[in-house]
Structures are given as C-alpha cells and as structure tokens.
Design a protein around this motif. Structure first.
Motif, PDB file in Angstrom:
ATOM      1  N   ALA A  16      49.613  38.235  41.723  1.00  0.00           N
ATOM      2  CA  ALA A  16      48.640  38.714  40.728  1.00  0.00           C
ATOM      3  C   ALA A  16      48.302  40.188  40.911  1.00  0.00           C
ATOM      4  O   ALA A  16      48.131  40.922  39.939  1.00  0.00           O
ATOM      5  CB  ALA A  16      47.363  37.872  40.806  1.00  0.00           C
ATOM      6  N   VAL A  17      48.193  40.618  42.157  1.00  0.00           N
ATOM      7  CA  VAL A  17      47.898  42.017  42.481  1.00  0.00           C
ATOM      8  C   VAL A  17      48.862  42.439  43.576  1.00  0.00           C
ATOM      9  O   VAL A  17      49.018  41.739  44.578  1.00  0.00           O
ATOM     10  CB  VAL A  17      46.432  42.198  42.943  1.00  0.00           C
ATOM     11  CG1 VAL A  17      46.168  43.647  43.319  1.00  0.00           C
ATOM     12  CG2 VAL A  17      45.467  41.748  41.850  1.00  0.00           C
ATOM     13  N   ASN A  36      46.612  41.969  29.268  1.00  0.00           N
ATOM     14  CA  ASN A  36      46.249  40.649  29.759  1.00  0.00           C
ATOM     15  C   ASN A  36      47.217  40.230  30.863  1.00  0.00           C
ATOM     16  O   ASN A  36      48.427  40.411  30.741  1.00  0.00           O
ATOM     17  CB  ASN A  36      46.307  39.615  28.624  1.00  0.00           C
ATOM     18  CG  ASN A  36      45.145  39.753  27.665  1.00  0.00           C
ATOM     19  OD1 ASN A  36      44.083  40.234  28.039  1.00  0.00           O
ATOM     20  ND2 ASN A  36      45.338  39.335  26.429  1.00  0.00           N
ATOM     21  N   GLY A  37      46.668  39.669  31.929  1.00  0.00           N
ATOM     22  CA  GLY A  37      47.515  39.225  33.029  1.00  0.00           C
ATOM     23  C   GLY A  37      47.899  40.316  34.001  1.00  0.00           C
ATOM     24  O   GLY A  37      48.677  40.085  34.929  1.00  0.00           O
ATOM     25  N   ALA A  38      47.324  41.520  33.819  1.00  0.00           N
ATOM     26  CA  ALA A  38      47.691  42.643  34.691  1.00  0.00           C
ATOM     27  C   ALA A  38      47.076  42.532  36.076  1.00  0.00           C
ATOM     28  O   ALA A  38      47.539  43.173  37.018  1.00  0.00           O
ATOM     29  CB  ALA A  38      47.275  43.965  34.054  1.00  0.00           C
ATOM     30  N   GLY A  39      46.000  41.739  36.213  1.00  0.00           N
ATOM     31  CA  GLY A  39      45.346  41.586  37.506  1.00  0.00           C
ATOM     32  C   GLY A  39      43.974  42.227  37.591  1.00  0.00           C
ATOM     33  O   GLY A  39      43.405  42.343  38.679  1.00  0.00           O
ATOM     34  N   LYS A  40      43.405  42.634  36.460  1.00  0.00           N
ATOM     35  CA  LYS A  40      42.106  43.315  36.473  1.00  0.00           C
ATOM     36  C   LYS A  40      40.992  42.403  36.988  1.00  0.00           C
ATOM     37  O   LYS A  40      40.228  42.787  37.874  1.00  0.00           O
ATOM     38  CB  LYS A  40      41.760  43.826  35.069  1.00  0.00           C
ATOM     39  CG  LYS A  40      42.753  44.808  34.479  1.00  0.00           C
ATOM     40  CD  LYS A  40      42.234  45.422  33.204  1.00  0.00           C
ATOM     41  CE  LYS A  40      41.884  44.390  32.142  1.00  0.00           C
ATOM     42  NZ  LYS A  40      43.073  43.575  31.733  1.00  0.00           N
ATOM     43  N   SER A  41      40.880  41.213  36.410  1.00  0.00           N
ATOM     44  CA  SER A  41      39.798  40.307  36.818  1.00  0.00           C
ATOM     45  C   SER A  41      39.943  39.896  38.277  1.00  0.00           C
ATOM     46  O   SER A  41      38.951  39.815  39.020  1.00  0.00           O
ATOM     47  CB  SER A  41      39.784  39.061  35.917  1.00  0.00           C
ATOM     48  OG  SER A  41      39.453  39.407  34.585  1.00  0.00           O
ATOM     49  N   THR A  42      41.177  39.647  38.699  1.00  0.00           N
ATOM     50  CA  THR A  42      41.411  39.288  40.100  1.00  0.00           C
ATOM     51  C   THR A  42      40.982  40.421  41.023  1.00  0.00           C
ATOM     52  O   THR A  42      40.352  40.199  42.064  1.00  0.00           O
ATOM     53  CB  THR A  42      42.897  38.962  40.333  1.00  0.00           C
ATOM     54  OG1 THR A  42      43.274  37.869  39.494  1.00  0.00           O
ATOM     55  CG2 THR A  42      43.161  38.593  41.782  1.00  0.00           C
ATOM     56  N   THR A  43      41.294  41.651  40.639  1.00  0.00           N
ATOM     57  CA  THR A  43      40.903  42.810  41.449  1.00  0.00           C
ATOM     58  C   THR A  43      39.391  42.921  41.547  1.00  0.00           C
ATOM     59  O   THR A  43      38.829  43.144  42.633  1.00  0.00           O
ATOM     60  CB  THR A  43      41.486  44.100  40.841  1.00  0.00           C
ATOM     61  OG1 THR A  43      42.916  44.007  40.825  1.00  0.00           O
ATOM     62  CG2 THR A  43      41.069  45.318  41.644  1.00  0.00           C
ATOM     63  N   MET A  44      38.703  42.746  40.426  1.00  0.00           N
ATOM     64  CA  MET A  44      37.243  42.853  40.435  1.00  0.00           C
ATOM     65  C   MET A  44      36.618  41.735  41.260  1.00  0.00           C
ATOM     66  O   MET A  44      35.621  41.949  41.967  1.00  0.00           O
ATOM     67  CB  MET A  44      36.704  42.857  38.999  1.00  0.00           C
ATOM     68  CG  MET A  44      37.174  44.045  38.182  1.00  0.00           C
ATOM     69  SD  MET A  44      36.460  44.149  36.520  1.00  0.00           S
ATOM     70  CE  MET A  44      35.001  45.150  36.834  1.00  0.00           C
ATOM     71  N   ARG A  45      37.205  40.565  41.229  1.00  0.00           N
ATOM     72  CA  ARG A  45      36.703  39.449  42.041  1.00  0.00           C
ATOM     73  C   ARG A  45      36.901  39.742  43.532  1.00  0.00           C
ATOM     74  O   ARG A  45      36.045  39.404  44.351  1.00  0.00           O
ATOM     75  CB  ARG A  45      37.392  38.152  41.643  1.00  0.00           C
ATOM     76  CG  ARG A  45      36.961  37.608  40.281  1.00  0.00           C
ATOM     77  CD  ARG A  45      37.695  36.315  39.937  1.00  0.00           C
ATOM     78  NE  ARG A  45      37.418  35.266  40.910  1.00  0.00           N
ATOM     79  CZ  ARG A  45      36.352  34.474  40.899  1.00  0.00           C
ATOM     80  NH1 ARG A  45      35.439  34.633  39.940  1.00  0.00           N
ATOM     81  NH2 ARG A  45      36.177  33.541  41.815  1.00  0.00           N
ATOM     82  N   MET A  46      38.010  40.373  43.873  1.00  0.00           N
ATOM     83  CA  MET A  46      38.233  40.713  45.282  1.00  0.00           C
ATOM     84  C   MET A  46      37.264  41.796  45.748  1.00  0.00           C
ATOM     85  O   MET A  46      36.818  41.788  46.899  1.00  0.00           O
ATOM     86  CB  MET A  46      39.684  41.142  45.503  1.00  0.00           C
ATOM     87  CG  MET A  46      40.675  39.985  45.457  1.00  0.00           C
ATOM     88  SD  MET A  46      42.328  40.415  46.048  1.00  0.00           S
ATOM     89  CE  MET A  46      42.938  41.401  44.670  1.00  0.00           C
ATOM     90  N   ASP A  51      37.120  36.417  45.638  1.00  0.00           N
ATOM     91  CA  ASP A  51      38.468  36.018  46.032  1.00  0.00           C
ATOM     92  C   ASP A  51      38.859  36.836  47.251  1.00  0.00           C
ATOM     93  O   ASP A  51      38.560  38.030  47.332  1.00  0.00           O
ATOM     94  CB  ASP A  51      39.483  36.279  44.905  1.00  0.00           C
ATOM     95  CG  ASP A  51      39.427  35.229  43.811  1.00  0.00           C
ATOM     96  OD1 ASP A  51      38.900  34.135  44.077  1.00  0.00           O
ATOM     97  OD2 ASP A  51      39.885  35.517  42.692  1.00  0.00           O
ATOM     98  N   ALA A  52      39.529  36.203  48.196  1.00  0.00           N
ATOM     99  CA  ALA A  52      39.978  36.917  49.395  1.00  0.00           C
ATOM    100  C   ALA A  52      41.374  37.462  49.159  1.00  0.00           C
ATOM    101  O   ALA A  52      42.243  36.748  48.645  1.00  0.00           O
ATOM    102  CB  ALA A  52      39.982  35.983  50.600  1.00  0.00           C
ATOM    103  N   PRO A  53      41.625  38.730  49.486  1.00  0.00           N
ATOM    104  CA  PRO A  53      42.971  39.273  49.312  1.00  0.00           C
ATOM    105  C   PRO A  53      43.969  38.610  50.255  1.00  0.00           C
ATOM    106  O   PRO A  53      43.620  38.232  51.371  1.00  0.00           O
ATOM    107  CB  PRO A  53      42.796  40.760  49.632  1.00  0.00           C
ATOM    108  CG  PRO A  53      41.576  40.837  50.486  1.00  0.00           C
ATOM    109  CD  PRO A  53      40.685  39.723  50.032  1.00  0.00           C
ATOM    110  N   THR A  54      45.197  38.482  49.795  1.00  0.00           N
ATOM    111  CA  THR A  54      46.267  37.985  50.658  1.00  0.00           C
ATOM    112  C   THR A  54      46.561  39.016  51.744  1.00  0.00           C
ATOM    113  O   THR A  54      46.828  38.679  52.896  1.00  0.00           O
ATOM    114  CB  THR A  54      47.533  37.707  49.825  1.00  0.00           C
ATOM    115  OG1 THR A  54      47.202  36.778  48.778  1.00  0.00           O
ATOM    116  CG2 THR A  54      48.638  37.124  50.696  1.00  0.00           C
ATOM    117  N   SER A  55      46.507  40.290  51.367  1.00  0.00           N
ATOM    118  CA  SER A  55      46.633  41.385  52.326  1.00  0.00           C
ATOM    119  C   SER A  55      45.956  42.616  51.730  1.00  0.00           C
ATOM    120  O   SER A  55      45.605  42.644  50.557  1.00  0.00           O
ATOM    121  CB  SER A  55      48.103  41.681  52.638  1.00  0.00           C
ATOM    122  OG  SER A  55      48.800  42.079  51.469  1.00  0.00           O
TER     123      SER A  55
END
Length: 307
Positions: A16-17, A36-46, A51-55
């Motif tokens: 996702a990111v 859409n699907g670029a990873g914006k919401s996931t980034t803001m959640r991290m 959400d915890a980053p994978t790395s």
C-alpha cells in the motif's frame, strides 16, 4: 512538523505504501494528493499510529505520535467525519473528547462557535447533514488547539460558503505557524489553498514541491493568439515547429513557441494579432498528466445511442 522516512505498509501481498519519505513543514498548507488507491489514507493512519508501518518510521514533532502525552493538544485530525455517536449532541460529543483529553470545557463552546454549529450544539448528530458532520469533525480536530492539523477531504459536503470558510481557516492556521496537512481530490481547492504539495502514486512519492513548481514541471505553457487570419498564422507557426489547435472561431492555442517568437513571426508575415496571452495549465491538468500511469481504476465512457 511531520516527517516520514522510508515509510512502508504491506497488507499481505499488496504493497500500500512503498518507501515513502517526505516532510510537512510548519507555517504552510501542504496538500497530499494521489489517485484512489495511492496510499494516502494508509499514510495518514500511520502518522496517527492507527496503523503500524511494516518498515520505516514517521514522527510528529520529532517523536512517534503514540508517545504524545496529550494527543489532542499536539495533533488535531479529521479522517472520518462519521466517527461520531449519533445519539450524542454536538456539544456532548466534544465535551467527552475534552474531558478524556484534559481540555478545558470552555473550548467546546469556542470551537462550536468557530465552525458555525453553536445554534445546533444541543441537537443529536445523527440528524446532521453531511456538511454539518464535516464541521463537527473539524471542531473536534481544533478542540485541543494543536500545532499540527491533518484533514482528509475537509470540504466534503460543504456548501460554497463552507468551502471558502475552511479554505481561509486552513490558511489562517498555517499563518499562525502551525503544520497543516490536507488530503483532497478537489484539485481546484488545492490550487487555491495549498502552498506545497506531496503527491504519491501506487504508494510511492512522485512529487514534493510547491504548487507552482508542480504545474510548471508537469504541463506545457500554451499561448492564445486571436487573429482574423487564422489559416495564414496556423501555417506560419506550424512551419516553425509549433503545435497549433483551434480555440474558438478566431483564436489558436499554440505550444512549443514562446510569445515573443509568435509575435515576431506574425509581424514578419504581416498578420494582424488582436490577442497574445499565456494560458497557464491548472493543477488538475498537471496532476492528471503526472499520475496517468498511477491510476488504479479506469472507468469507461458510455457509448452514445446508435454507436
């Protein structure tokens, strides 16, 4: 200040990111753009520790947000305006947030007044319109008077007056030296509001620059020429390598040649020119050009009858 370094998030086989690094500085509105699907919401959640980053890592004010002693005093966020108990009034929703974050009760009335909901403060939020819900979410983000503010689609559901209000509010907050990070799909609003852009596509950084730099780097300047001698000028310009297309009955849009060159060519060939003006590409045009290969979903245009 928000700083991401090598930020990566994987959900099973889906990335996702992907190694995302950028910083969001204080004192300016930074727009966060991507299809859409670029990873914006996931980034803001991290950024918010949801959400915890994978790395990789992301910090707010030099430390992970999870380490904030009083989160709402440091960061105010609007990610989902619907995340409100519908049975509570706007006042009680904000009061609960204030009490659980050790904030003074007076802030509830202050932010309700600021966002224009003072008159409906005692009404249950389940009866709110989409725009009123957005205003309540913005009030919650402002409750702790934080130095860092994050908004995801803040103008969603707002009327023109509300859009102008939130635009001016974000600019005012940045002018006070706060960090303002805004994700939006409305390019016209970002063009009018943001000072700086962070643009991602398929989880990767594709641009990190000012709005004007982004437009200049991802579009080609057009020159509008109005003349009663369209055919003759078209031929002259095309012979010099310009790309020319019609723009109404008496005008041409020209690329690959500058205004001075066009004016000189018209003069040398005895062609009357009634208008010679630059046409700046919009942020939307530049965005579409840069991210055309990063769009995850492509919709087809319905064929007309008889096609």
């Amino acid at each position: 200040m928000i700083e991401a370094v090598g930020l990566t998030k994987r959900y099973g086989d889906r990335l996702a990111v992907d190694q995302l690094s950028f910083s969001v500085k204080a004192g300016q509105v930074t727009g966060f753009l991507g299809p859409n699907g670029a990873g914006k919401s996931t980034t803001m959640r991290m950024i918010l520790g949801l959400d915890a980053p994978t790395s990789g890592r992301v910090t707010v004010g030099g430390k992970p947000f999870a380490q904030a002693a009083y989160p709402m005093r440091e960061v105010g966020a609007l990610l989902d305006a619907k995340a409100v108990h519908g049975g509570r009034s706007a006042y009680n929703h904000l009061l609960c947030l204030a009490q659980t974050n050790n904030l003074p009760t007076r802030r509830v009335d202050e932010v309700l007044e600021l966002v224009g909901l003072a008159a409906v403060a005692k009404k249950r939020s389940k009866g709110f319109s989409l725009g009123m819900g957005q205003r309540l979410g913005i009030a919650a983000a402002l409750l702790g008077d934080p130095q860092v503010l994050m908004f995801d689609e803040p103008v969603n559901g707002l009327d023109p007056e509300g859009i102008l209000w939130i635009r001016n509010l974000m600019k005012a907050l940045a002018a006070e030296g706060r960090t303002v990070f805004v994700s939006s799909h409305l390019m016209s609003e970002m063009e009018n509001t943001a000072d700086h852009l962070v643009v991602i596509g398929r989880g990767r950084l594709v641009a990190d620059c000012s709005v004007q730099e982004f437009i200049d780097n991802n579009s080609e300047l057009s020159i509008r020429v109005k003349t009663p001698e369209l055919t003759k000028l078209n031929t002259v310009l095309t012979d010099k390598g310009a790309i020319v297309r019609a723009d109404g009955d008496e005008a041409l849009l020209v690329t690959r040649l500058g205004m001075t060159e066009i004016g000189d060519l018209a003069f040398d060939n005895g062609i009357r020119v009634h208008e010679l003006s630059p046409i700046q590409a919009s942020l939307e045009q530049a965005f579409m050009e840069l991210t055309k290969d990063s769009v995850e979903y492509h919709a087809a245009v319905p064929a007309g009858k008889g096609a």
